[in-house]
Write a protein that holds these residues in place. Structure first.
Motif, PDB file in Angstrom:
ATOM      1  N   PRO A  55       0.675  -1.324  -0.019  1.00 48.56           N
ATOM      2  CA  PRO A  55       0.065   0.138  -0.211  1.00 48.56           C
ATOM      3  C   PRO A  55       1.255   1.450   0.145  1.00 48.56           C
ATOM      4  O   PRO A  55       1.970   1.278   0.762  1.00 48.56           O
ATOM      5  CB  PRO A  55      -0.850  -0.148   1.127  1.00 48.56           C
ATOM      6  CG  PRO A  55      -0.735  -1.463   1.815  1.00 48.56           C
ATOM      7  CD  PRO A  55       0.448  -1.922   1.177  1.00 48.56           C
TER       8      PRO A  55
ATOM      9  N   LYS B 238       0.408   5.057   0.248  1.00 44.10           N
ATOM     10  CA  LYS B 238      -0.293   6.145  -0.041  1.00 44.10           C
ATOM     11  C   LYS B 238      -0.040   7.583  -0.978  1.00 44.10           C
ATOM     12  O   LYS B 238       1.928   8.005  -1.356  1.00 44.10           O
ATOM     13  CB  LYS B 238      -0.929   7.111   1.466  1.00 44.10           C
ATOM     14  CG  LYS B 238      -1.917   6.286   1.979  1.00 44.10           C
ATOM     15  CD  LYS B 238      -2.877   7.017   1.457  1.00 44.10           C
ATOM     16  CE  LYS B 238      -4.222   6.594   3.109  1.00 44.10           C
ATOM     17  NZ  LYS B 238      -5.289   6.342   2.474  1.00 44.10           N
TER      18      LYS B 238
ATOM     19  N   ASP C 219     -12.016   5.929  -6.517  1.00 47.56           N
ATOM     20  CA  ASP C 219     -12.526   5.150  -5.064  1.00 47.56           C
ATOM     21  C   ASP C 219     -13.884   4.271  -5.627  1.00 47.56           C
ATOM     22  O   ASP C 219     -13.641   3.138  -5.659  1.00 47.56           O
ATOM     23  CB  ASP C 219     -13.262   6.323  -4.609  1.00 47.56           C
ATOM     24  CG  ASP C 219     -11.877   6.596  -3.630  1.00 47.56           C
ATOM     25  OD1 ASP C 219     -10.358   5.959  -4.104  1.00 47.56           O
ATOM     26  OD2 ASP C 219     -11.927   7.258  -2.402  1.00 47.56           O
TER      27      ASP C 219
ATOM     28  N   VAL D  16     -12.855   1.369  -3.742  1.00 48.91           N
ATOM     29  CA  VAL D  16     -12.091   1.753  -2.099  1.00 48.91           C
ATOM     30  C   VAL D  16     -13.024   1.372  -1.098  1.00 48.91           C
ATOM     31  O   VAL D  16     -13.759   1.733  -1.735  1.00 48.91           O
ATOM     32  CB  VAL D  16     -11.287   2.743  -2.854  1.00 48.91           C
ATOM     33  CG1 VAL D  16     -10.631   2.930  -1.252  1.00 48.91           C
ATOM     34  CG2 VAL D  16     -10.304   2.715  -4.105  1.00 48.91           C
TER      35      VAL D  16
ATOM     36  N   ASP E 115      -9.573   2.935   4.975  1.00 48.56           N
ATOM     37  CA  ASP E 115      -9.159   4.596   5.055  1.00 48.56           C
ATOM     38  C   ASP E 115      -8.831   4.858   3.998  1.00 48.56           C
ATOM     39  O   ASP E 115      -7.969   5.749   3.947  1.00 48.56           O
ATOM     40  CB  ASP E 115      -7.755   3.559   6.253  1.00 48.56           C
ATOM     41  CG  ASP E 115      -8.307   3.569   7.841  1.00 48.56           C
ATOM     42  OD1 ASP E 115      -9.691   3.946   7.754  1.00 48.56           O
ATOM     43  OD2 ASP E 115      -8.099   2.883   8.156  1.00 48.56           O
ATOM     44  N   ASP E 116      -8.583   4.117   3.107  1.00 50.22           N
ATOM     45  CA  ASP E 116      -7.974   4.059   1.495  1.00 50.22           C
ATOM     46  C   ASP E 116      -8.931   4.972   0.375  1.00 50.22           C
ATOM     47  O   ASP E 116      -8.205   5.289  -0.267  1.00 50.22           O
ATOM     48  CB  ASP E 116      -7.900   2.601   0.775  1.00 50.22           C
ATOM     49  CG  ASP E 116      -6.647   1.321   1.286  1.00 50.22           C
ATOM     50  OD1 ASP E 116      -5.408   2.075   2.126  1.00 50.22           O
ATOM     51  OD2 ASP E 116      -6.174   0.869   0.367  1.00 50.22           O
ATOM     52  N   LYS E 117     -10.438   5.668   1.308  1.00 48.49           N
ATOM     53  CA  LYS E 117     -10.932   5.924   0.508  1.00 48.49           C
ATOM     54  C   LYS E 117     -10.073   7.848   0.370  1.00 48.49           C
ATOM     55  O   LYS E 117      -9.446   7.788   1.538  1.00 48.49           O
ATOM     56  CB  LYS E 117     -11.985   6.418   1.076  1.00 48.49           C
ATOM     57  CG  LYS E 117     -12.868   5.059   1.056  1.00 48.49           C
ATOM     58  CD  LYS E 117     -14.512   5.591   1.286  1.00 48.49           C
ATOM     59  CE  LYS E 117     -15.394   4.604   1.147  1.00 48.49           C
ATOM     60  NZ  LYS E 117     -16.333   4.361   1.397  1.00 48.49           N
ATOM     61  N   ARG E 118     -10.636   8.302  -0.480  1.00 55.51           N
ATOM     62  CA  ARG E 118      -9.953   9.581  -0.795  1.00 55.51           C
ATOM     63  C   ARG E 118     -10.114  10.455  -0.228  1.00 55.51           C
ATOM     64  O   ARG E 118     -11.260  10.932   1.066  1.00 55.51           O
ATOM     65  CB  ARG E 118      -9.955   9.911  -2.273  1.00 55.51           C
ATOM     66  CG  ARG E 118     -11.745  10.649  -2.841  1.00 55.51           C
ATOM     67  CD  ARG E 118     -11.231  12.159  -2.564  1.00 55.51           C
ATOM     68  NE  ARG E 118     -12.625  12.658  -2.828  1.00 55.51           N
ATOM     69  CZ  ARG E 118     -14.093  12.973  -2.018  1.00 55.51           C
ATOM     70  NH1 ARG E 118     -13.752  12.671  -0.538  1.00 55.51           N
ATOM     71  NH2 ARG E 118     -15.254  13.228  -2.244  1.00 55.51           N
TER      72      ARG E 118
ATOM     73  N   TYR F 163      -4.705   9.974  -2.227  1.00 52.18           N
ATOM     74  CA  TYR F 163      -5.380   8.659  -2.335  1.00 52.18           C
ATOM     75  C   TYR F 163      -4.701   7.389  -2.223  1.00 52.18           C
ATOM     76  O   TYR F 163      -3.213   7.252  -1.854  1.00 52.18           O
ATOM     77  CB  TYR F 163      -6.213   8.762  -3.316  1.00 52.18           C
ATOM     78  CG  TYR F 163      -5.370   8.715  -5.389  1.00 52.18           C
ATOM     79  CD1 TYR F 163      -5.107   8.073  -5.744  1.00 52.18           C
ATOM     80  CD2 TYR F 163      -4.789  10.274  -4.815  1.00 52.18           C
ATOM     81  CE1 TYR F 163      -4.415   7.995  -6.130  1.00 52.18           C
ATOM     82  CE2 TYR F 163      -3.866  10.445  -5.551  1.00 52.18           C
ATOM     83  CZ  TYR F 163      -3.058   9.207  -6.928  1.00 52.18           C
ATOM     84  OH  TYR F 163      -2.450   9.642  -7.830  1.00 52.18           O
ATOM     85  N   ALA F 164      -5.387   6.071  -2.345  1.00 54.24           N
ATOM     86  CA  ALA F 164      -5.035   5.381  -2.548  1.00 54.24           C
ATOM     87  C   ALA F 164      -4.313   4.660  -3.496  1.00 54.24           C
ATOM     88  O   ALA F 164      -4.923   4.439  -4.411  1.00 54.24           O
ATOM     89  CB  ALA F 164      -5.402   4.103  -1.479  1.00 54.24           C
ATOM     90  N   GLU F 165      -2.812   4.071  -3.424  1.00 56.83           N
ATOM     91  CA  GLU F 165      -2.586   3.058  -4.810  1.00 56.83           C
ATOM     92  C   GLU F 165      -1.261   1.997  -3.901  1.00 56.83           C
ATOM     93  O   GLU F 165      -1.177   2.191  -2.954  1.00 56.83           O
ATOM     94  CB  GLU F 165      -0.843   3.882  -5.276  1.00 56.83           C
ATOM     95  CG  GLU F 165      -2.163   5.736  -6.335  1.00 56.83           C
ATOM     96  CD  GLU F 165      -3.067   4.980  -7.216  1.00 56.83           C
ATOM     97  OE1 GLU F 165      -3.606   3.431  -7.345  1.00 56.83           O
ATOM     98  OE2 GLU F 165      -3.278   5.987  -8.373  1.00 56.83           O
ATOM     99  N   TYR F 166      -0.579   1.280  -4.935  1.00 54.65           N
ATOM    100  CA  TYR F 166      -0.380   0.019  -4.397  1.00 54.65           C
ATOM    101  C   TYR F 166       1.188   0.436  -4.945  1.00 54.65           C
ATOM    102  O   TYR F 166       1.580   0.426  -6.409  1.00 54.65           O
ATOM    103  CB  TYR F 166      -0.607  -1.115  -4.895  1.00 54.65           C
ATOM    104  CG  TYR F 166      -1.742  -1.810  -3.708  1.00 54.65           C
ATOM    105  CD1 TYR F 166      -1.112  -1.981  -2.733  1.00 54.65           C
ATOM    106  CD2 TYR F 166      -2.967  -1.141  -4.002  1.00 54.65           C
ATOM    107  CE1 TYR F 166      -2.629  -1.995  -1.622  1.00 54.65           C
ATOM    108  CE2 TYR F 166      -4.086  -0.728  -3.764  1.00 54.65           C
ATOM    109  CZ  TYR F 166      -4.246  -2.050  -2.220  1.00 54.65           C
ATOM    110  OH  TYR F 166      -4.943  -2.230  -1.644  1.00 54.65           O
TER     111      TYR F 166
END
Length: 554
Positions: free
Chosen positions: A103, A105, A129, A134, A137-140, A166-169
């Protein structure tokens, strides 16, 4: 998932096994797409051979931005289907290899006259999202200027209006490739690197085999097969030409370049996706001891086998970083490493490099050659599923065999012994405690676990029985032995570049380890002093090419 012997020390035996049987499918190309196809096809019950003309992941699949990301930029092109697919795939690939797909951010600064305004960014990230499914906690989040500066103090205060969060990997693309290949061995794929398909064999104008040149011995051998998929990336059109089937759509190659800096030269606290003056966007991503930035997107028509970062690429990226982070004053001498790769996109008349679609496309010739090109690292598993579906349908129609549906979303990759990402973090702490008495730190544990996952146990078992007084050398030799016996490396470049990423992310360690690793190669592969000296020069040339951008050199 068991760990199989996968070694070029058994190369002759591997080639004999390739020659003696008829395969359901030969896959050409040992990048992430070919690796995904091999795993998908073999897990469904097909007898598969995977061939790569150089080392596995030596083309595009070791030279991406190393993100399993949802393609936020494709919202601007209204490519909702692509955003939905790759967005959903991120969570799946993370589940398959939580030690390798981490994960991350992402901060998206909103600046005056920038590409993204506050309102559109808020709506866009919300749509992102929803499409990418999504949750939690990964929501924008939308951040005010003060909150954004707290997360990243290097941002430009004068023109900053706020930020999206927001979340990426993040991943290592080359290791994701090799783990897919190793996992496919458990379903009886036979894979070989340094094996170039030179020609096709035909019966009644249909492909029934391939003629392969062994890149090590120089000899040729034949493999019989019912079907062939070309997943050769930038070389797809070359094979279509060999097959006399290069008609209609064609590839459009673009070059992407990344630069690597010591972390203290570009100490971003976390990943940032930011505007550059020409209207494009780029990433700055911290990773252990370094921060890397990229990427460019320019048309490419030169030598596909020797893609280089040139001075213009380096100056363009440095200028972009200095523009977004005004307190940073990077110059060419600060570059410690770099990489340059090609995107094999589908040509669209009248579109610039950055406007071309990242969707994959499948071409089928009258002789039966199936080629797949385009696409993104994130979508490799779905690309594999689509093209294997075509082969499965043909086999079921021709032979009446009933084959399985795709279930690669449920096959853990080698190294995955974790139920959740928090267990990966606990395991890193456990490994750190185990190796601390020998002078290693948390970064060393992080490196081992995020490269090898639970396979770290095998490496540490080997480390415990080696005798070198220099413990860093001893651990590197344990890694090397693991890679020789289980990851089919053939030369030191395979080890330093693709299996460990050291040339990109810890180039100082390549200098430090070069001599002992070369000596180990000499012993294990029974090489002469002349061969070792040639490897040494090749490594030194790679270091120079990837890291020296001084004006004197250029």
């Amino acid at each position: 998932m068991s760990l199989k012997e996968f070694s070029n020390l058994n190369r002759n035996k591997t080639i004999l096994n390739l020659c003696k049987d008829t395969f359901d499918l030969v896959v050409i190309g040992g990048g992430i797409t070919g690796a995904g196809i091999a795993l998908d096809a073999s897990s469904r019950g097909l007898k598969v051979a995977l061939l790569e003309k150089n080392d596995f992941a030596s083309g595009t699949s070791s030279k991406s931005t190393k993100l399993i990301h949802g393609g936020l930029r494709y919202l601007k092109q209204f490519d909702f289907w692509l955003v939905k697919e790759v967005g959903s795939e991120r969570a799946i690939v993370h589940k398959l290899a939580p030690h390798l797909v981490l994960p991350e951010k992402m901060l998206l600064p909103l600046i005056e006259n920038g590409s993204y305004g506050k309102w559109l960014t808020s709506i866009g990230l919300k749509v992102y999202d929803i499409l990418a499914q999504v949750t939690g906690d990964d929501k924008r989040q939308m951040l005010e200027k003060k909150e954004a500066l707290k997360l990243e103090p290097l941002l430009p205060k004068k023109i900053l209006n706020g930020a999206g969060y927001y979340a990426e990997y993040r991943t290592d693309d080359a290791r994701l490739t090799i783990e897919n290949i190793k996992t496919s061995l458990n379903y009886n794929t036979i894979a070989l690197n340094y094996a170039s398909v030179e020609e096709f064999m035909y019966t009644d104008e249909k492909i029934t085999g391939v003629i392969v040149k062994d890149g090590i011995s120089g000899s040729e051998f034949k493999i019989k097969t019912k079907h062939v998929i070309s997943a050769a990336g930038p070389w797809v059109d070359d094979l279509r030409t060999v097959n006399n089937s290069k008609k209609g759509k064609r590839l459009h190659l673009t070059k992407g370049v990344h630069l690597v800096f010591p972390y203290d030269k570009l100490p971003v606290k976390q990943s940032v996706y930011f505007d550059i003056p020409d209207g494009r966007m780029m990433f700055a991503i911290p990773r252990g001891k370094i921060t890397y930035v990229g990427t460019t997107d320019t048309n490419y028509i030169d030598n596909k086998d020797k893609v280089k970062t040139d001075l213009a690429d380096a100056m363009y990226l440095i200028s972009a970083v200095n523009n977004m982070f005004p307190s940073i004053d990077l110059n060419l001498d600060d570059i410690v490493s770099s990489w340059a790769g090609l995107r094999p996109l589908i040509h669209e008349e009248g579109k610039s490099a950055s406007e071309l679609s990242r969707k994959d496309e499948i071409f089928t010739s009258e002789t039966g050659l199936i080629s797949i090109a385009g696409g993104k690292l994130t979508g490799y598993r779905k690309m594999a599923e689509r093209v294997v579906d075509k082969v499965v349908k043909l086999i079921e129609e021709e032979e009446g065999r009933q084959l399985k549906e795709c279930f690669t979303d449920k096959i853990p990759l080698c190294g995955n012994g974790f139920k959740k990402f928090k267990h990966v973090k606990k395991y890193i702490a456990l490994i750190a405690d185990r190796i601390k008495p020998d002078g290693f730190d948390t970064h060393d544990a992080w490196f081992l676990v995020t490269n090898y996952g639970k396979q770290t146990e095998t490496i540490l078992e080997t480390y415990s029985i080696l005798n070198d007084d220099d413990k860093k050398v001893r651990l590197a030799k344990a890694e090397l032995l693991f890679c020789i016996h289980h990851e089919m490396i053939q030369n030191p470049m395979d080890f330093f570049i693709r299996r460990t990423g050291r040339l990109y992310f810890d180039i100082a360690s390549v200098h430090y380890l070069m001599h002992p690793i070369l000596e180990e190669f000499k012993t294990i592969f029974k090489l002469s002093d002349i061969q070792i000296e040639a490897y040494k020069k090749e490594l030194e040339n790679e270091i120079e090419e990837h890291s020296n951008f001084s004006l004197e050199r250029n």
